[in-house]
Write an enzyme that holds these catalytic residues in place. Structure first.
Site, PDB file in Angstrom:
ATOM      1  N   SER A  71       0.830  -1.213   0.000  1.00  0.00           N
ATOM      2  CA  SER A  71       0.000   0.000   0.000  1.00  0.00           C
ATOM      3  C   SER A  71       0.859   1.255   0.000  1.00  0.00           C
ATOM      4  O   SER A  71       0.340   2.368   0.027  1.00  0.00           O
ATOM      5  CB  SER A  71      -0.951   0.000   1.204  1.00  0.00           C
ATOM      6  OG  SER A  71      -0.222  -0.054   2.413  1.00  0.00           O
TER       7      SER A  71
ATOM      8  N   ASN B 117      -1.874  -2.134  13.347  1.00  0.00           N
ATOM      9  CA  ASN B 117      -3.332  -2.003  13.359  1.00  0.00           C
ATOM     10  C   ASN B 117      -3.796  -0.749  14.103  1.00  0.00           C
ATOM     11  O   ASN B 117      -4.676  -0.037  13.638  1.00  0.00           O
ATOM     12  CB  ASN B 117      -3.961  -3.252  13.981  1.00  0.00           C
ATOM     13  CG  ASN B 117      -3.622  -4.505  13.183  1.00  0.00           C
ATOM     14  OD1 ASN B 117      -3.075  -4.410  12.080  1.00  0.00           O
ATOM     15  ND2 ASN B 117      -3.927  -5.662  13.735  1.00  0.00           N
TER      16      ASN B 117
ATOM     17  N   THR C 230     -41.097  24.644  -9.712  1.00  0.00           N
ATOM     18  CA  THR C 230     -41.323  23.300  -9.181  1.00  0.00           C
ATOM     19  C   THR C 230     -41.582  22.441 -10.421  1.00  0.00           C
ATOM     20  O   THR C 230     -42.145  22.932 -11.406  1.00  0.00           O
ATOM     21  CB  THR C 230     -42.535  23.223  -8.236  1.00  0.00           C
ATOM     22  OG1 THR C 230     -43.718  23.559  -8.969  1.00  0.00           O
ATOM     23  CG2 THR C 230     -42.409  24.193  -7.053  1.00  0.00           C
ATOM     24  N   HIS C 231     -41.139  21.209 -10.381  1.00  0.00           N
ATOM     25  CA  HIS C 231     -41.231  20.323 -11.563  1.00  0.00           C
ATOM     26  C   HIS C 231     -40.555  20.953 -12.779  1.00  0.00           C
ATOM     27  O   HIS C 231     -40.930  20.663 -13.912  1.00  0.00           O
ATOM     28  CB  HIS C 231     -42.696  20.001 -11.911  1.00  0.00           C
ATOM     29  CG  HIS C 231     -43.543  19.623 -10.728  1.00  0.00           C
ATOM     30  ND1 HIS C 231     -43.729  18.326 -10.321  1.00  0.00           N
ATOM     31  CD2 HIS C 231     -44.226  20.384  -9.836  1.00  0.00           C
ATOM     32  CE1 HIS C 231     -44.498  18.297  -9.253  1.00  0.00           C
ATOM     33  NE2 HIS C 231     -44.810  19.541  -8.931  1.00  0.00           N
TER      34      HIS C 231
ATOM     35  N   SER D  44     -15.326  24.335 -27.934  1.00  0.00           N
ATOM     36  CA  SER D  44     -15.513  23.075 -28.628  1.00  0.00           C
ATOM     37  C   SER D  44     -14.453  22.943 -29.706  1.00  0.00           C
ATOM     38  O   SER D  44     -14.056  23.924 -30.323  1.00  0.00           O
ATOM     39  CB  SER D  44     -16.906  23.037 -29.261  1.00  0.00           C
ATOM     40  OG  SER D  44     -16.929  22.141 -30.352  1.00  0.00           O
TER      41      SER D  44
ATOM     42  N   LYS E 258     -19.189  27.735 -29.677  1.00  0.00           N
ATOM     43  CA  LYS E 258     -19.587  27.216 -28.372  1.00  0.00           C
ATOM     44  C   LYS E 258     -18.752  27.682 -27.192  1.00  0.00           C
ATOM     45  O   LYS E 258     -17.563  27.926 -27.281  1.00  0.00           O
ATOM     46  CB  LYS E 258     -19.591  25.680 -28.404  1.00  0.00           C
ATOM     47  CG  LYS E 258     -20.706  25.174 -29.290  1.00  0.00           C
ATOM     48  CD  LYS E 258     -21.139  23.808 -28.922  1.00  0.00           C
ATOM     49  CE  LYS E 258     -21.772  23.764 -27.544  1.00  0.00           C
ATOM     50  NZ  LYS E 258     -22.009  22.369 -27.181  1.00  0.00           N
TER      51      LYS E 258
ATOM     52  N   ASN F 182     -18.665  26.199 -23.379  1.00  0.00           N
ATOM     53  CA  ASN F 182     -19.227  25.082 -22.613  1.00  0.00           C
ATOM     54  C   ASN F 182     -18.968  25.200 -21.110  1.00  0.00           C
ATOM     55  O   ASN F 182     -17.909  25.656 -20.702  1.00  0.00           O
ATOM     56  CB  ASN F 182     -18.635  23.761 -23.121  1.00  0.00           C
ATOM     57  CG  ASN F 182     -19.107  23.421 -24.517  1.00  0.00           C
ATOM     58  OD1 ASN F 182     -20.221  23.781 -24.914  1.00  0.00           O
ATOM     59  ND2 ASN F 182     -18.265  22.744 -25.273  1.00  0.00           N
TER      60      ASN F 182
ATOM     61  N   GLU G 254     -20.149  20.832 -15.290  1.00  0.00           N
ATOM     62  CA  GLU G 254     -20.509  19.455 -15.655  1.00  0.00           C
ATOM     63  C   GLU G 254     -19.633  18.439 -14.931  1.00  0.00           C
ATOM     64  O   GLU G 254     -20.100  17.402 -14.468  1.00  0.00           O
ATOM     65  CB  GLU G 254     -20.362  19.260 -17.159  1.00  0.00           C
ATOM     66  CG  GLU G 254     -21.357  20.057 -17.968  1.00  0.00           C
ATOM     67  CD  GLU G 254     -20.944  20.071 -19.433  1.00  0.00           C
ATOM     68  OE1 GLU G 254     -21.412  19.190 -20.171  1.00  0.00           O
ATOM     69  OE2 GLU G 254     -20.153  20.938 -19.833  1.00  0.00           O
TER      70      GLU G 254
ATOM     71  N   TYR H  37      -9.130  -6.324  13.155  1.00  0.00           N
ATOM     72  CA  TYR H  37      -8.484  -5.866  11.932  1.00  0.00           C
ATOM     73  C   TYR H  37      -8.487  -6.983  10.885  1.00  0.00           C
ATOM     74  O   TYR H  37      -8.243  -8.146  11.196  1.00  0.00           O
ATOM     75  CB  TYR H  37      -7.031  -5.425  12.187  1.00  0.00           C
ATOM     76  CG  TYR H  37      -6.356  -4.960  10.902  1.00  0.00           C
ATOM     77  CD1 TYR H  37      -6.514  -3.655  10.455  1.00  0.00           C
ATOM     78  CD2 TYR H  37      -5.627  -5.838  10.106  1.00  0.00           C
ATOM     79  CE1 TYR H  37      -5.948  -3.230   9.257  1.00  0.00           C
ATOM     80  CE2 TYR H  37      -5.056  -5.424   8.910  1.00  0.00           C
ATOM     81  CZ  TYR H  37      -5.226  -4.124   8.488  1.00  0.00           C
ATOM     82  OH  TYR H  37      -4.675  -3.709   7.304  1.00  0.00           O
TER      83      TYR H  37
ATOM     84  N   GLN I 130      -7.325  -2.141   4.428  1.00  0.00           N
ATOM     85  CA  GLN I 130      -6.353  -1.345   3.684  1.00  0.00           C
ATOM     86  C   GLN I 130      -7.027  -0.625   2.506  1.00  0.00           C
ATOM     87  O   GLN I 130      -6.531   0.387   2.028  1.00  0.00           O
ATOM     88  CB  GLN I 130      -5.233  -2.259   3.173  1.00  0.00           C
ATOM     89  CG  GLN I 130      -4.160  -1.547   2.401  1.00  0.00           C
ATOM     90  CD  GLN I 130      -2.948  -2.442   2.171  1.00  0.00           C
ATOM     91  OE1 GLN I 130      -2.210  -2.749   3.106  1.00  0.00           O
ATOM     92  NE2 GLN I 130      -2.747  -2.880   0.950  1.00  0.00           N
TER      93      GLN I 130
ATOM     94  N   LYS J  60      -8.237   3.476   2.442  1.00  0.00           N
ATOM     95  CA  LYS J  60      -7.483   4.710   2.178  1.00  0.00           C
ATOM     96  C   LYS J  60      -7.714   5.275   0.782  1.00  0.00           C
ATOM     97  O   LYS J  60      -7.909   6.474   0.609  1.00  0.00           O
ATOM     98  CB  LYS J  60      -5.995   4.470   2.434  1.00  0.00           C
ATOM     99  CG  LYS J  60      -5.668   4.589   3.924  1.00  0.00           C
ATOM    100  CD  LYS J  60      -4.305   4.120   4.279  1.00  0.00           C
ATOM    101  CE  LYS J  60      -4.184   2.620   4.259  1.00  0.00           C
ATOM    102  NZ  LYS J  60      -5.045   1.943   5.255  1.00  0.00           N
TER     103      LYS J  60
HETATM  104  N1  ARG Z   1      -1.129  -1.231   5.233  1.00  0.00           N
HETATM  105  C1  ARG Z   1      -2.013  -1.708   6.236  1.00  0.00           C
HETATM  106  C2  ARG Z   1      -3.390  -1.024   6.103  1.00  0.00           C
HETATM  107  O1  ARG Z   1      -3.433  -0.045   5.438  1.00  0.00           O
HETATM  108  C3  ARG Z   1      -1.477  -1.385   7.578  1.00  0.00           C
HETATM  109  C4  ARG Z   1      -1.909  -2.335   8.635  1.00  0.00           C
HETATM  110  C5  ARG Z   1      -1.418  -3.693   8.318  1.00  0.00           C
HETATM  111  N2  ARG Z   1      -1.582  -4.559   9.427  1.00  0.00           N
HETATM  112  C6  ARG Z   1      -1.302  -5.835   9.299  1.00  0.00           C
HETATM  113  N3  ARG Z   1      -1.432  -6.547  10.374  1.00  0.00           N
HETATM  114  N4  ARG Z   1      -0.964  -6.392   8.176  1.00  0.00           N
HETATM  115  O2  ARG Z   1      -4.365  -1.445   6.634  1.00  0.00           O
END
Ligand code: ARG
Length: 465
Positions: free
Chosen positions: A25, A112, A157-158, A279, A285, A287, A292, A319, A324, A327
């Protein structure tokens, strides 16, 4: 040489490259680096207070972490999945800098509770940023309203012309929405602002860590009460995503109206050149792509919320690595919302308002029909009958392409003897607007008051932000 993992003790063979790439990650959570280091510094202090580290050891670790922080800020992190995540990478760099002493930092801690802490620190900062950006959008809307305090347009309205309203009243409706959004983020902050560190992997920690002390160091008003909950809980992230989704829905409705109103069919607004696009084929145009895209990106943030809800719904305590996945969703929603608010505020501020076109549309649509019925009702005709009478007058007007006020008193009296000369001033758009004097109504006096109050609230919020 294959480097050993920090958790490599119980393993005989190396990790498959595919697994490293799939589970890493670091490319994502590297943006948590400063929070990870902030949390680790506090943890080192707590370990010292618990007698795990000597003051000298703590000093060395803290200085090492600060150096790692500066290094990451300057050089970023390597594109190498074997580091797994930001927590492992920071620890690795610390040990490379200060030696095996760095290996004491993780005493009593788990990734964790560490990752839960980092995400909370990150969201706390993002919420502050989002609230500042919401204020800027409110400011733009309010300023636009103040610049045209008497302009009248059809209220719909509508998507059918319904009754005349003040343009300022319409703008203030959005100010209300964004104020509620800001309040939702403030509310969500109360749940974000809880310290999970010290929960260990799931059960707590065997070292005598003073969590209240940790909370003070990291500026948390509260400490989580249950270690299992603390490492498994992502409600705070869901709340952030829900608040972000609702805010984006409000943004999307505003963007839809800007798009609609900038069309030749409405022509209530002219887009500033700097916030419009052309455009590639049609030279004439202009835009509304920004509006949008703002509308389109609402779908994406709602998707982030739904994705995390689904990720969480089947997870047993505590956990699980599925977490993961939180994020990417949280980062995407925060970036999208902030980017959208940042561009929408100056766009709104630069809108050219075609009050003449608004007025013409309001004059055209028989918008005073309700008021004419109210007039008859005020003279004593039961409202149901008044509605019927005015309905017939409307039919005549539509057939003859006339406004009600174009009909002579004689013609009106043929529909109802309750009509008198005083119906003409009664039908004027200003009169119609000004009769909506109830609290929250569109009367000019009310809206002036509402503008003043909104301005005062905004000032107070800006002072607090
Ligand atoms: N990269 C992990 C996450 O974002 C961190 C925690 C990992 N914990 C583990 N016991 N493998 O959740």
């Amino acid at each position: 040489m294959v480097e050993k993992k920090p958790w490599g003790g119980r393993f005989e063979g190396p990790t498959d490259k595919l697994v490293e790439a799939y589970t890493a990650s670091l490319p994502l959570d590297q943006r948590l680096a400063r929070y990870d280091i902030e949390g680790s510094i506090a943890w080192a202090r707590a370990l010292q207070k618990a007698g795990v580290l000597t003051p000298e050891e703590m000093d060395k670790i803290v200085r090492g972490l600060e150096e790692v922080g500066r290094e990451i800020e300057k050089e970023g992190v390597p594109d190498d999945p074997s580091f797994e995540d930001i927590h492992m990478y920071v620890e690795r760099r610390l040990i490379e800098r200060i030696g095996t002493l760095g290996g004491k930092l993780h005493t009593g801690r788990s990734r964790n509770d560490q990752v839960a802490l980092d995400l909370r620190l990150y969201l706390r900062a993002e919420i502050g940023e989002v609230r500042r950006l919401l204020l800027r959008l409110q400011e733009a809307l309010l300023t636009l309203a103040e610049a045209h305090p008497d302009a009248i347009l059809p209220g719909y309205t509508h998507l059918q012309r319904a009754q005349p309203v003040l343009f300022a009243h319409h703008c203030l409706a959005y100010v209300e929405m964004f104020e509620r959004d800001a309040a939702r983020f403030a509310d969500c902050l109360a749940r974000v602002d809880v310290l999970p560190l010290g929960s260990g992997a799931l059960a707590g920690t065997t070292f005598a860590v003073d969590r209240e002390y940790l909370a003070r160091l990291l500026n948390f008003p509260a400490v989580s009460r249950n270690s299992l909950d603390a490492v498994a809980d992502r409600d705070f992230a869901l709340e952030f995503l829900a608040a972000a989704s609702i805010a984006m829905v409000h943004v999307s409705r505003l963007a839809e109206e800007i798009t609609l109103w900038a069309s030749a069919e409405f022509a209530f607004l002219e887009l500033p050149d700097a916030f419009a696009t052309g455009s590639s084929i049609m030279p004439q145009k202009k835009n509304p792509d920004v509006a949008e895209l703002a509308r389109g990106k609402a779908g994406r943030v709602i998707g982030d919320l739904v994705a995390l809800l689904v990720t969480l719904k089947g997870l047993p305590l505590t956990y699980n690595r599925d977490l993961q996945e939180d994020k990417e969703r949280v980062f995407d929603a925060a970036d999208t919302l902030k980017g959208t608010l940042a561009v929408l505020a100056p766009l709104v501020a630069a809108l050219q308002v075609r009050t003449d076109r608004m007025r013409a549309a309001a004059e055209e649509g028989l918008l005073n029909a309700t008021d004419v019925a109210d007039y008859l009702a005020a003279k004593g005709l039961p409202f149901r009958q008044a509605h019927e009478v005015v309905g017939q007058i409307v039919r005549k007007c539509l057939a003859e392409k006339k406004r009600i006020e174009d009909l002579s008193l004689e013609v009106l009296r043929a529909f109802s003897p309750y009509f008198g000369e005083d119906v003409y001033p009664f039908m004027r758009l200003e009169a119609c607007v000004d009769r909506r004097l109830t609290a929250g109504g569109t009367a000019r006096a009310r809206v002036r008051e509402a503008l003043r109050e909104a301005r005062a609230r905004l000032r107070a919020a800006e002072g607090g932000a």
